[in-house]
Design an enzyme around this catalytic site. Structure first.
Site, short mmCIF file in Angstrom:
data_model
loop_
_atom_site.label_atom_id
_atom_site.label_comp_id
_atom_site.label_asym_id
_atom_site.label_seq_id
_atom_site.Cartn_x
_atom_site.Cartn_y
_atom_site.Cartn_z
N ASP A 144 69.24 -32.34 -38.19
CA ASP A 144 70.12 -33.18 -37.38
C ASP A 144 69.36 -33.90 -36.29
OD1 ASP A 144 72.39 -32.57 -38.70
OD2 ASP A 144 73.07 -31.02 -37.32
N LYS A 148 70.45 -39.75 -38.71
CA LYS A 148 69.74 -40.99 -38.40
C LYS A 148 70.46 -41.80 -37.34
CE LYS A 148 66.71 -42.59 -42.04
NZ LYS A 148 65.53 -42.30 -41.30
N MET A 207 80.22 -32.05 -26.09
CA MET A 207 80.68 -33.34 -26.64
C MET A 207 81.79 -33.95 -25.77
SD MET A 207 80.88 -32.30 -30.65
CE MET A 207 81.77 -30.76 -30.42
N1 SAH Z 1 75.73 -26.30 -32.26
C1 SAH Z 1 75.35 -26.88 -31.01
C2 SAH Z 1 76.42 -27.79 -30.45
C3 SAH Z 1 76.71 -28.99 -31.31
S1 SAH Z 1 77.87 -30.07 -30.60
C4 SAH Z 1 74.98 -25.78 -30.03
O1 SAH Z 1 75.24 -24.60 -30.27
O2 SAH Z 1 74.37 -26.10 -29.00
C5 SAH Z 1 76.82 -31.22 -29.80
C6 SAH Z 1 77.00 -31.12 -28.30
O3 SAH Z 1 76.20 -30.05 -27.79
C7 SAH Z 1 76.53 -32.32 -27.55
O4 SAH Z 1 77.50 -33.33 -27.54
C8 SAH Z 1 76.31 -31.75 -26.18
O5 SAH Z 1 77.52 -31.56 -25.49
C9 SAH Z 1 75.75 -30.39 -26.51
N2 SAH Z 1 74.27 -30.36 -26.52
C10 SAH Z 1 73.51 -29.98 -27.53
N3 SAH Z 1 72.20 -30.03 -27.20
C11 SAH Z 1 72.16 -30.46 -25.92
C12 SAH Z 1 71.12 -30.72 -25.00
N4 SAH Z 1 69.86 -30.53 -25.33
N5 SAH Z 1 71.45 -31.15 -23.77
C13 SAH Z 1 72.72 -31.33 -23.41
N6 SAH Z 1 73.74 -31.11 -24.25
C14 SAH Z 1 73.48 -30.67 -25.48
#
Ligand code: SAH
Length: 555
Positions: free
Chosen positions: A35, A57, A187
């Site tokens: 991803d 992408k 998100m």
């Molecule tokens: N499975 C992922 C979440 C996926 S949803 C997890 O457990 O972290 C995607 C959301 O995660 C983004 O919109 C944001 O809100 C958050 N997110 C993921 N990585 C991030 C990062 N490095 N910095 C800030 N927010 C992040």
């Protein structure tokens, strides 16, 4: 038999936060389906031979649809019988990662799978900003909530309103408003104005402190503070963009005191390290510990020498490529590198043999690391010189009471002649070759171009880097043609108006700054248009010190 799919959580971005199990699988993966939020440093850990499939992408803003990803996973499991298919996702695969949907699809298709949990961004991104999600006396629970709902996922969802995408009206706002714990929204940035208003309408204190943590664990990590009532205007004013975590509650204030990451000397810096993979890890670990994000980009690579196509074997007596039918002519096999061991066995197995062809033979190794590698193949060494040098090995073998023509040396194309000089009748098989890297994997290009600086330890690394970078920018020859402008334009505002004709030096389309070891390296980098900072001594210690000093001065 189908391949197995591993749903792996890559963690929030810092490669050190990937699990050991995740790393183990990535290193042997046949396919990696990844991803957008997976960091380049983690992609760099994957088996270099793996097929890399980007399903997030961005350049065209075309994300691969979830149904298509599900289909791809099943397809790869069928295409790679017995193979390892890694499905690599940001954070944890089961925390708003749609991992459950993919797993259901795999079950339906009869594909075996394993889940490798990851550290979710929901708690680790706040931790890197110094915000504990729970804290005695402040928050006794924390709640992870999606701020974005897919229209089809709930019958309660109202059609998208102007400027608001997939508003999460399905959330129980009254319950959330009365919940005393920490609220963490993933998100949620696009809908935060709506969410904040709904929470206040349902009775949540407008003064509740709130932080947006944007691009956590990247060099661009930023924490923006607000309150519930100023949330919407703050996002607009500060231009907070995804990915970001929104965290609400009293714990947010602890971040003022506990922010530790941003105080590290190299925080916010992305550095490209061009050393060969094996030598890079030392310096990479040190730069990472100082807060930098490191993109390892080796400029040389090793390849097995396939006998029929070999063009690298010097036309010298006693040197040739491998011929396993001739193994019976030798009593002693000598290895001088782990690469040699790996290439030898890989080719031996590929040719249909197994270790039994070595029965009765004596095995020699130049040193302990090669000896350990041999043990991985079930082979114990008979001879290892005390001084762990080629010369020591040569003298040791020369002293044995054997016919020297029955000694076989298994080496790379760049091995020097030390052993052959001491054992003139021995035979040398070149089993692997070392070559300059001809191109960067696609996923790495953007990260390299957007980096703050490149670390060079040799003139050949400078030359190789420059020719690789220029190969993407030569008029007409760019493999990136369509996306080229975006590729260059995105790295900084100043480069936005560069046109292709002006991109004649590598430094004009890559980081401008080079950290160098040695004066020769420095002058090679200058010749190609880099500004240089050179270590006082020709050691990594000295270079790391210089890098820290450079950024201290800058700030
Ligand atoms: N499975 C992922 C979440 C996926 S949803 C997890 O457990 O972290 C995607 C959301 O995660 C983004 O919109 C944001 O809100 C958050 N997110 C993921 N990585 C991030 C990062 N490095 N910095 C800030 N927010 C992040």
């Amino acid at each position: 038999m189908k391949g197995t799919v591993y749903l792996i959580g890559a963690g929030p971005g810092d490669p050190g936060l990937l699990t050991l199990r995740g790393k183990e699988i990535l290193e042997k993966a046949d396919v990696v389906v990844y991803d957008r939020l997976v960091s380049p440093a983690i992609l760099g850990m994957c088996n270099p031979k793996a097929k890399m499939v980007d399903v997030g992408k961005m350049p065209t803003h075309h994300k691969v649809k979830q149904s298509e990803i599900n289909r791809l996973l099943v397809q790869f499991a069928c295409e790679f019988p017995g193979g390892v298919i890694a499905r690599l996702k940001g954070g944890d695969p089961f925390v708003f990662g749609r991992g459950g949907e993919e797993a259901l699809e795999l079950v339906a298709a009869g594909v075996e799978f394993e889940v490798v949990p990851g550290i979710t961004s929901a708690i680790s991104v706040p931790a890197y900003a110094g915000i504990p999600v729970s804290h005695r006396g402040i928050a006794t629970s924390f709640h992870i909530i999606t701020g974005h709902e897919k229209a089809e996922s709930s019958s309660n969802v109202i059609p998208a309103q102007a400027g608001i995408s997939s508003v999460p009206v399905g959330l129980d706002f009254p319950a959330l408003a009365h919940c005393p714990g920490t609220l963490i929204f993933l998100m949620g940035v696009a809908n935060m104005d709506f969410i904040a208003r709904r929470l206040m309408e349902c009775g949540k204190d407008p003064k509740t402190p709130l932080a947006f943590i944007e691009k956590g664990m990247t060099p661009y990590q930023r924490t923006v503070m607000a309150t519930l009532e100023t949330a919407g205007e703050t996002i607009a004013r500060e231009n907070v963009t995804a990915p970001a975590i929104t965290i609400m509650g009293g714990v947010v204030e602890l971040g003022q005191t506990l922010a530790w990451k941003k105080n590290l000397p190299l925080a916010g810096k992305r550095l490209v390290v061009t050393r060969a993979a094996k030598q890079a890890s030392g310096i990479s670990a040190r730069l990472t510990a100082l807060g930098a994000e490191v993109i390892e980009t080796p400029m040389i690579e090793t390849r097995d020498v396939i006998p029929a196509t070999s063009s690298v074997i010097p036309a010298k007596a006693g040197i040739s490529s491998a011929d396993f039918n001739a193994l019976a002519n030798f009593d002693i096999l000598a290895f001088t590198s782990t690469n040699g061991v790996e290439s030898f066995f890989r080719q031996l197995f590929a040719a249909g043999y197994d270790v039994r062809v070595l029965a009765g033979k004596k095995i020699a190794s130049v040193g302990k690391i090669t000896e350990k590698k041999l043990l991985e193949y079930g082979i114990r060494c008979d001879y290892v010189p005390e001084d762990h040098t080629g010369e020591g090995l040569g003298r040791l073998l020369a002293s044995l009471l054997v016919d020297h023509s029955r000694i076989l040396l298994l080496q790379g194309n760049l091995a020097d002649d030390t052993l052959l000089k001491l054992l003139p009748q021995a035979t040398r098989w070149v089993v692997y070759e070392t070559l300059p890297v001809a191109e960067l994997p696609e996923w790495k290009r953007e990260a390299v171009v957007g980096a703050d600086a490149v670390v060079f330890a040799s003139t050949s690394a400078v030359e190789n880097f420059c020719s690789v970078i220029l190969s993407y920018t030569t008029l007409g020859a760019s493999p990136l043609s369509g996306s080229y402008a975006l590729w260059v334009g995105e790295r900084s505002s100043e480069s936005k108006d560069l046109n292709r004709e002006s991109l004649t030096t590598p430094a004009s389309c890559s980081p401008r700054l080079a950290f160098c070891i040695g004066r020769m390296t420095e002058s090679a980098a200058r010749k190609h248009g880099f500004e240089t900072v050179t270590s006082d001594e020709t050691t990594m210690d000295s270079l790391v010190k210089k890098i820290v000093e450079h950024y201290k001065k800058e700030s």
